[in-house]
Structure formats: structure tokens, C-alpha cells
Design a protein around this motif. Structure first.
Motif, PDB file in Angstrom:
ATOM      1  N   MET A   1       0.838  -1.200   0.000  1.00 42.19           N
ATOM      2  CA  MET A   1       0.000   0.000   0.000  1.00 42.19           C
ATOM      3  C   MET A   1       0.873   1.250   0.000  1.00 42.19           C
ATOM      4  SD  MET A   1      -2.486   1.292   3.069  1.00 42.19           S
ATOM      5  CE  MET A   1      -2.896   3.027   3.155  1.00 42.19           C
ATOM      6  N   ILE A   2       0.529   2.157  -0.889  1.00 43.80           N
ATOM      7  CA  ILE A   2       1.294   3.410  -0.962  1.00 43.80           C
ATOM      8  C   ILE A   2       0.573   4.476  -0.138  1.00 43.80           C
ATOM      9  CG2 ILE A   2       2.063   5.263  -2.509  1.00 43.80           C
ATOM     10  CD1 ILE A   2       2.472   3.072  -4.646  1.00 43.80           C
ATOM     11  N   TYR A   3       1.291   4.994   0.850  1.00 38.63           N
ATOM     12  CA  TYR A   3       0.734   6.060   1.688  1.00 38.63           C
ATOM     13  C   TYR A   3       1.041   7.414   1.056  1.00 38.63           C
ATOM     14  CZ  TYR A   3       0.216   2.969   5.797  1.00 38.63           C
ATOM     15  OH  TYR A   3      -0.149   1.993   6.679  1.00 38.63           O
ATOM     16  N   PRO A   4       0.126   8.370   1.178  1.00 35.68           N
ATOM     17  CA  PRO A   4       0.467   9.736   0.772  1.00 35.68           C
ATOM     18  C   PRO A   4       1.480  10.336   1.755  1.00 35.68           C
ATOM     19  CG  PRO A   4      -1.792   9.634   1.619  1.00 35.68           C
ATOM     20  CD  PRO A   4      -1.243   8.241   1.678  1.00 35.68           C
ATOM     21  N   ILE A   5       2.335  11.222   1.256  1.00 42.85           N
ATOM     22  CA  ILE A   5       3.363  11.841   2.092  1.00 42.85           C
ATOM     23  C   ILE A   5       2.793  13.088   2.770  1.00 42.85           C
ATOM     24  CG2 ILE A   5       5.699  12.843   2.121  1.00 42.85           C
ATOM     25  CD1 ILE A   5       5.749   9.930   1.160  1.00 42.85           C
ATOM     26  N   VAL A   6       3.001  13.160   4.077  1.00 44.13           N
ATOM     27  CA  VAL A   6       2.548  14.308   4.864  1.00 44.13           C
ATOM     28  C   VAL A   6       3.534  15.462   4.636  1.00 44.13           C
ATOM     29  CG1 VAL A   6       2.270  15.166   7.226  1.00 44.13           C
ATOM     30  CG2 VAL A   6       1.489  12.853   6.634  1.00 44.13           C
ATOM     31  N   LYS A   7       2.986  16.636   4.350  1.00 43.18           N
ATOM     32  CA  LYS A   7       3.857  17.788   4.088  1.00 43.18           C
ATOM     33  C   LYS A   7       3.905  18.762   5.261  1.00 43.18           C
ATOM     34  CE  LYS A   7       2.262  19.042  -0.059  1.00 43.18           C
ATOM     35  NZ  LYS A   7       2.128  19.788  -1.322  1.00 43.18           N
ATOM     36  N   PHE A   8       5.013  19.481   5.363  1.00 40.73           N
ATOM     37  CA  PHE A   8       5.118  20.616   6.263  1.00 40.73           C
ATOM     38  C   PHE A   8       4.011  21.593   5.899  1.00 40.73           C
ATOM     39  CE2 PHE A   8       6.638  24.922   7.038  1.00 40.73           C
ATOM     40  CZ  PHE A   8       7.025  24.845   8.356  1.00 40.73           C
ATOM     41  N   PRO A   9       3.327  22.263   6.837  1.00 38.19           N
ATOM     42  CA  PRO A   9       3.555  22.321   8.288  1.00 38.19           C
ATOM     43  C   PRO A   9       2.688  21.376   9.124  1.00 38.19           C
ATOM     44  CG  PRO A   9       2.076  24.091   7.658  1.00 38.19           C
ATOM     45  CD  PRO A   9       2.297  23.250   6.427  1.00 38.19           C
ATOM     46  N   ASP A  10       2.362  20.204   8.656  1.00 38.20           N
ATOM     47  CA  ASP A  10       1.570  19.273   9.474  1.00 38.20           C
ATOM     48  C   ASP A  10       2.271  19.051  10.824  1.00 38.20           C
ATOM     49  OD1 ASP A  10      -0.529  16.626   8.628  1.00 38.20           O
ATOM     50  OD2 ASP A  10       0.511  16.704  10.549  1.00 38.20           O
ATOM     51  N   PRO A  11       1.533  19.223  11.936  1.00 36.23           N
ATOM     52  CA  PRO A  11       2.181  19.141  13.264  1.00 36.23           C
ATOM     53  C   PRO A  11       2.823  17.786  13.576  1.00 36.23           C
ATOM     54  CG  PRO A  11      -0.204  19.489  13.480  1.00 36.23           C
ATOM     55  CD  PRO A  11       0.125  19.634  12.032  1.00 36.23           C
ATOM     56  N   ILE A  12       2.393  16.698  12.912  1.00 39.19           N
ATOM     57  CA  ILE A  12       2.987  15.386  13.212  1.00 39.19           C
ATOM     58  C   ILE A  12       4.483  15.381  12.869  1.00 39.19           C
ATOM     59  CG2 ILE A  12       2.528  14.202  11.000  1.00 39.19           C
ATOM     60  CD1 ILE A  12       1.729  11.717  12.762  1.00 39.19           C
ATOM     61  N   LEU A  13       4.884  16.261  11.951  1.00 39.88           N
ATOM     62  CA  LEU A  13       6.301  16.321  11.540  1.00 39.88           C
ATOM     63  C   LEU A  13       7.166  17.047  12.563  1.00 39.88           C
ATOM     64  CD1 LEU A  13       5.766  17.242   7.788  1.00 39.88           C
ATOM     65  CD2 LEU A  13       6.421  15.007   8.701  1.00 39.88           C
ATOM     66  N   GLN A  14       6.523  17.716  13.522  1.00 48.83           N
ATOM     67  CA  GLN A  14       7.290  18.509  14.477  1.00 48.83           C
ATOM     68  C   GLN A  14       7.088  18.038  15.918  1.00 48.83           C
ATOM     69  OE1 GLN A  14       7.742  22.836  13.288  1.00 48.83           O
ATOM     70  NE2 GLN A  14       6.121  22.200  11.883  1.00 48.83           N
ATOM     71  N   ARG A  15       6.726  16.768  16.053  1.00 47.79           N
ATOM     72  CA  ARG A  15       6.541  16.148  17.377  1.00 47.79           C
ATOM     73  C   ARG A  15       7.430  14.919  17.447  1.00 47.79           C
ATOM     74  NH1 ARG A  15       0.466  16.391  17.037  1.00 47.79           N
ATOM     75  NH2 ARG A  15       0.528  14.338  16.089  1.00 47.79           N
ATOM     76  N   PRO A  16       8.010  14.616  18.615  1.00 44.94           N
ATOM     77  CA  PRO A  16       8.778  13.370  18.727  1.00 44.94           C
ATOM     78  C   PRO A  16       7.852  12.160  18.594  1.00 44.94           C
ATOM     79  CG  PRO A  16       9.135  14.807  20.648  1.00 44.94           C
ATOM     80  CD  PRO A  16       7.999  15.395  19.867  1.00 44.94           C
ATOM     81  N   SER A  17       8.340  11.125  17.921  1.00 43.27           N
ATOM     82  CA  SER A  17       7.571   9.893  17.755  1.00 43.27           C
ATOM     83  C   SER A  17       7.856   8.942  18.912  1.00 43.27           C
ATOM     84  CB  SER A  17       7.945   9.234  16.432  1.00 43.27           C
ATOM     85  OG  SER A  17       7.472  10.005  15.357  1.00 43.27           O
ATOM     86  N   THR A  18       6.971   7.944  19.082  1.00 42.68           N
ATOM     87  CA  THR A  18       7.110   7.021  20.218  1.00 42.68           C
ATOM     88  C   THR A  18       7.801   5.715  19.780  1.00 42.68           C
ATOM     89  OG1 THR A  18       4.914   6.147  19.795  1.00 42.68           O
ATOM     90  CG2 THR A  18       5.065   7.927  21.385  1.00 42.68           C
ATOM     91  N   PRO A  19       8.533   5.064  20.699  1.00 42.15           N
ATOM     92  CA  PRO A  19       9.242   3.836  20.340  1.00 42.15           C
ATOM     93  C   PRO A  19       8.306   2.732  19.851  1.00 42.15           C
ATOM     94  CG  PRO A  19      10.029   4.672  22.455  1.00 42.15           C
ATOM     95  CD  PRO A  19       8.816   5.491  22.082  1.00 42.15           C
ATOM     96  N   VAL A  20       8.852   1.895  18.977  1.00 45.51           N
ATOM     97  CA  VAL A  20       8.140   0.697  18.514  1.00 45.51           C
ATOM     98  C   VAL A  20       8.359  -0.383  19.568  1.00 45.51           C
ATOM     99  CG1 VAL A  20       8.107  -1.104  16.735  1.00 45.51           C
ATOM    100  CG2 VAL A  20       8.438   1.297  16.069  1.00 45.51           C
ATOM    101  N   THR A  21       7.277  -1.030  20.005  1.00 46.91           N
ATOM    102  CA  THR A  21       7.408  -2.063  21.045  1.00 46.91           C
ATOM    103  C   THR A  21       6.986  -3.442  20.551  1.00 46.91           C
ATOM    104  OG1 THR A  21       5.233  -1.423  21.853  1.00 46.91           O
ATOM    105  CG2 THR A  21       7.112  -0.477  22.998  1.00 46.91           C
ATOM    106  N   GLU A  22       6.195  -3.508  19.485  1.00 44.25           N
ATOM    107  CA  GLU A  22       5.706  -4.803  18.992  1.00 44.25           C
ATOM    108  C   GLU A  22       6.307  -5.098  17.632  1.00 44.25           C
ATOM    109  OE1 GLU A  22       2.248  -6.392  19.819  1.00 44.25           O
ATOM    110  OE2 GLU A  22       1.958  -5.287  21.685  1.00 44.25           O
TER     111      GLU A  22
END
Ligand code: NI
Length: 169
Positions: A1-22
């Protein structure tokens, strides 16, 4: 599946991401989808927040599908060593058409998990070192335009606003 790319200034690009656990089939499907999405967008690196998923996961392939051994999966990555300096141009799928020189370390060592949860060490120099630093920055919510001078950044932000007004962004 091809996801669309999120562009600046979407806030998700400026927040720290959470660790992968599974480390399950769902994660491995996401990794495959990220490679597919990156190739479709003609990129050499893609971080999960760029497809709207705030997880510490990024994929890199400098050969753009030509060399299977160049496919790199970095999950929960950490830079363990930095050496030297380089100052080269970077771009980003989330900032189309924007290119600017960024100060980076010349050589880095990265410790990261693969899609099965195994820890691996990766060495990067030149372009690969830049890709590692650029993509890991994404997981910390840092875009390359925040690693350049305020003056250059302001010019870029103005250019983006102009494109937004023209409906070209
Ligand atoms: Ni990027």
C-alpha cells in the motif's frame, strides 16, 4: 500500500515519535509499505511520521531499489558515534522543491532494531551519514529547515507561504 506523504507544516512532523514495542506481522507490513511509498515518491529515505504514523521507524535506500543490500530499516535508532563534519545540500519529501545545505557529522554509527526486533549497528559516511541524521531527526520532530540559519529558514517559510497561497503546496 502506498501512503500519501505528509507535508510541512503538518504538526505530526514537528513532534517526537514514540518507540516501537511490537515486532509483529503488522509492523513488517508497515515497513514494506514504507519502502513502497518511498519508491513511489522517488525518495531515498522515509520516516514513519511522514506517512502520518508517529513511531520511531525509518527506511533508507540510497540505490532506489537497484541494490537489495542498500535497503536499511532503522527502528528505535540511536546515534552512538559522530565524527567529523560535512556541509551538503538536503531535500525532504515533506518539503518538496526545497533544498538547502545542512551541517551534519561526516561519519556516524547508528544502533537500531530491524523489523524482527534484532539490534544491529550501521555505519554511515557521506550521503548515508546525512540520510541517517536527517531521518533520525524526523523521529525527534526536527525538519532540516530547523538546522539552517534563521535567515535562510525565513526565506524558505516565505516561499512556502507564497506557494500555499497559489495553491501549489
Ligand atoms: Ni525528510
Amino acid at each position: 500500500m502506498i501512503y500519501p506523504i505528509v507535508k510541512f507544516p503538518d504538526p505530526i512532523l514537528q513532534r517526537p515519535s514514540t518507540p516501537v514495542t511490537e515486532f509483529n506481522d503488522e509492523l513488517r507490513k508497515l515497513v514494506a509499505d514504507m519502502f513502497e511509498s518511498m519508491y513511489a515518491a522517488q525518495g531515498i529515505g522515509l520516516a514513519a511520521p511522514q506517512i502520518g504514523i508517529a513511531k520511531r521507524l525509518t527506511v533508507i535506500d540510497l540505490s532506489n531499489q537497484k541494490e537489495p543490500k542498500d535497503k536499511i530499516v532503522l527502528i528505535n535508532p540511536e546515534i552512538t558515534l559522530r565524527e567529523g563534519k560535512q556541509f551538503e545540500e538536503e531535500g525532504c519529501l515533506s518539503l518538496p522543491e526545497i533544498r538547502e545545505k545542512v551541517r551534519r557529522s561526516a561519519r556516524v554509527m547508528v544502533k537500531a532494531q530491524d523489523e524482527f526486533g534484532n539490534w544491529k549497528e550501521h555505519e554511515g559516511t557521506e550521503l548515508l551519514a546525512r540520510a541517517f541524521q536527517h531521518e533520525i531527526d524526523h523521529l525527534d520532530g526536527v525538519l532540516f529547515i530547523f538546522r539552517i540559519s534563521a535567515l535562510k529558514r525565513d526565506l524558505i517559510l516565505r516561499r512556502i507561504r507564497k506557494m500555499q497561497r497559489a495553491g501549489e503546496w
